[in-house]
Write a protein that holds these residues in place. Structure first.
Motif, PDB file in Angstrom:
ATOM      1  N   ALA A 104       0.764  -1.194   0.325  1.00 12.03           N
ATOM      2  CA  ALA A 104       0.066   0.014   0.109  1.00 12.03           C
ATOM      3  C   ALA A 104       0.993   1.346   0.315  1.00 12.03           C
ATOM      4  N   LEU A 105       1.465   1.588   0.699  1.00 15.22           N
ATOM      5  CA  LEU A 105       2.985   2.443   0.928  1.00 15.22           C
ATOM      6  C   LEU A 105       3.723   2.533  -0.240  1.00 15.22           C
ATOM      7  N   LEU A 106       4.381   1.262  -1.089  1.00 10.76           N
ATOM      8  CA  LEU A 106       5.012   1.289  -1.843  1.00 10.76           C
ATOM      9  C   LEU A 106       3.777   1.493  -3.526  1.00 10.76           C
ATOM     10  N   GLN A 107       3.013   1.627  -2.881  1.00 13.24           N
ATOM     11  CA  GLN A 107       1.846   1.982  -4.158  1.00 13.24           C
ATOM     12  C   GLN A 107       1.693   3.506  -4.409  1.00 13.24           C
ATOM     13  N   ALA A 108       1.423   4.200  -2.918  1.00 15.17           N
ATOM     14  CA  ALA A 108       1.618   5.589  -2.813  1.00 15.17           C
ATOM     15  C   ALA A 108       2.199   6.637  -2.990  1.00 15.17           C
ATOM     16  N   ALA A 109       3.584   5.601  -2.758  1.00 16.56           N
ATOM     17  CA  ALA A 109       5.299   6.305  -2.764  1.00 16.56           C
ATOM     18  C   ALA A 109       5.063   6.616  -4.468  1.00 16.56           C
ATOM     19  N   SER A 110       4.877   5.727  -5.125  1.00 19.60           N
ATOM     20  CA  SER A 110       5.481   6.126  -6.690  1.00 19.60           C
ATOM     21  C   SER A 110       4.083   6.243  -7.917  1.00 19.60           C
ATOM     22  N   GLU A 111       3.070   6.856  -7.220  1.00 22.69           N
ATOM     23  CA  GLU A 111       2.026   7.966  -7.742  1.00 22.69           C
ATOM     24  C   GLU A 111       2.590   9.182  -7.935  1.00 22.69           C
ATOM     25  N   PRO A 112       2.107   9.991  -9.279  1.00 27.99           N
ATOM     26  CA  PRO A 112       3.106  11.018  -9.816  1.00 27.99           C
ATOM     27  C   PRO A 112       2.494  12.487  -9.076  1.00 27.99           C
ATOM     28  N   GLY A 113       3.665  12.878  -8.448  1.00 29.09           N
ATOM     29  CA  GLY A 113       4.031  13.820  -7.848  1.00 29.09           C
ATOM     30  C   GLY A 113       4.164  14.187  -6.513  1.00 29.09           C
ATOM     31  N   VAL A 114       4.471  12.682  -5.998  1.00 34.09           N
ATOM     32  CA  VAL A 114       4.981  12.704  -4.651  1.00 34.09           C
ATOM     33  C   VAL A 114       6.495  12.522  -4.137  1.00 34.09           C
ATOM     34  N   ALA A 115       6.885  13.534  -3.051  1.00 37.71           N
ATOM     35  CA  ALA A 115       7.889  13.925  -2.682  1.00 37.71           C
ATOM     36  C   ALA A 115       8.833  13.231  -1.867  1.00 37.71           C
ATOM     37  N   ALA A 116       8.149  12.813  -0.650  1.00 41.94           N
ATOM     38  CA  ALA A 116       8.695  11.235  -0.246  1.00 41.94           C
ATOM     39  C   ALA A 116       8.059  10.998   0.578  1.00 41.94           C
ATOM     40  N   ALA A 117       8.334   9.864   1.180  1.00 41.32           N
ATOM     41  CA  ALA A 117       7.168   8.257   1.974  1.00 41.32           C
ATOM     42  C   ALA A 117       7.671   8.899   3.436  1.00 41.32           C
ATOM     43  N   VAL A 118       7.045   8.843   4.996  1.00 43.34           N
ATOM     44  CA  VAL A 118       7.275   8.707   5.840  1.00 43.34           C
ATOM     45  C   VAL A 118       6.797   7.694   6.846  1.00 43.34           C
ATOM     46  N   ILE A 119       7.129   6.878   8.005  1.00 38.31           N
ATOM     47  CA  ILE A 119       7.150   5.705   8.695  1.00 38.31           C
ATOM     48  C   ILE A 119       7.410   5.692   9.748  1.00 38.31           C
ATOM     49  N   GLY A 120       6.755   4.883  10.957  1.00 38.78           N
ATOM     50  CA  GLY A 120       7.096   4.965  12.210  1.00 38.78           C
ATOM     51  C   GLY A 120       8.423   3.552  11.617  1.00 38.78           C
ATOM     52  N   SER A 121       9.174   3.600  12.463  1.00 37.35           N
ATOM     53  CA  SER A 121      10.070   1.792  12.747  1.00 37.35           C
ATOM     54  C   SER A 121       9.252   0.909  13.219  1.00 37.35           C
ATOM     55  N   ARG A 122       8.686   1.343  13.843  1.00 33.89           N
ATOM     56  CA  ARG A 122       7.960   0.276  14.350  1.00 33.89           C
ATOM     57  C   ARG A 122       6.047   0.514  15.421  1.00 33.89           C
TER      58      ARG A 122
END
Length: 302
Positions: A104-122
């Protein structure tokens, strides 16, 4: 911003855990600093509908799936309202995905217009399938944009101005990490601290038989590290002349050098895979060790 098609986004994964709350807060501030929108993503992984265990995992009436989706949507609504209360000026969007959190996150991060992706480590390991550490590794290794991973706790107090610590190793991904660090320094009015770590060659040389004497000259290795630093910093220094830069060549392992330099308020920036990395690895050993050992946010740049 008149329409969502004109908005550039920072993507953040949330699951209700402390680390995802810190990630949400950090990403919202990042969006504000860079004039971007914030897209909040969570995932409900549905039971397998096919395969040998499908009859045990899948409820044919789907009665168990609706509450999970409802709970996840409630989390998204709460996160959106909370961020809008703090940063009313930024555009906030939400997305509920019904697939693996990493996908889900990889799909969202791969879309046009995305500058960065952020996630918690746990994550929590429950609601929304939890964005756990392995998801952070997968996202950092495969996302086409920089990925920032935040630990369970970090200094996020308003007004705390952290430095930008960046690892320099002469690799292509390392150079992109340096450029990202300078851009962050310019946006945050923060100092960039560039670290190039080197280790004595004698320990390595002793395993390969007779070697020339210059291999044991640590001063030559230190000089090479300084040259690597100077070469890596020359372009970004010209592009961002107002950014204050401190450069160190450090005798030691790069992971230790970076973690010892950084405080919990600092952003550490590393390339996803440096010199000597094996192409088959999901993520470089240095970037992965820094990501798991840091007390503050870590940005991994491909």
């Amino acid at each position: 911003m008149n329409s969502t098609s004109e908005v550039r986004w920072v993507i953040v994964g949330v699951d209700g855990s402390d680390s995802s709350r810190y990630a949400l807060e950090w990403s919202a501030n990042e969006a504000r600093l860079r004039g971007l929108g914030l897209r909040i993503v969570t995932a409900v992984q549905l039971p397998e509908r096919e395969g040998p265990f499908a009859q045990f995992a899948h409820n044919p009436d789907d009665t168990a799936e609706a509450p999970r989706a409802h709970e996840a949507q409630a989390l998204l609504d709460y996160a959106r309202d909370w961020i809008k209360g703090i940063y009313p000026e930024i555009e906030v969007d939400t997305r509920l995905a019904t697939e693996r959190p990493g996908a889900a996150l990889l799909q969202a991060a791969s879309e046009p217009g995305v500058a960065a992706a952020v996630i918690g480590s746990r994550g929590l390991g429950s609601l929304a399938s939890a964005f756990v550490g392995s998801v952070g590794v997968e996202l950092a290794a495969r996302a086409p944009v920089p990925v920032v991973v935040l630990p369970k706790k970090h200094e996020s107090v308003k007004g705390v101005k952290g430095r930008i610590i960046v690892g320099v190793d002469g690799s292509e991904t390392g150079q992109r990490a340096v450029e990202f660090a300078f851009a962050q320094g310019a946006k945050r009015d923060a100092e960039v601290v560039a670290i190039c770590a080197w280790q004595p060659m004698a320990a390595f040389a002793s395993t390969i038989g007779p070697v020339p004497p210059e291999v044991f000259d640590d001063s030559a290795v230190a000089a090479a590290a300084r040259e690597t630093l100077d070469a890596a910093l020359a372009g970004p220094r010209a592009t961002y002349p107002d950014v204050v830069v401190t450069a160190h060549e450090v005798r030691g392992h790069p992971v230790v050098a970076l973690l010892e330099e950084a405080s919990a308020a600092d952003l550490i920036v590393v390339g996803s895979r440096g010199r000597g990395g094996f192409g088959g690895l999901l993520l470089g050993s240095v970037s992965q060790a820094v990501m798991h050992g840091a007390h503050g946010p870590v940005a991994i740049v491909r």
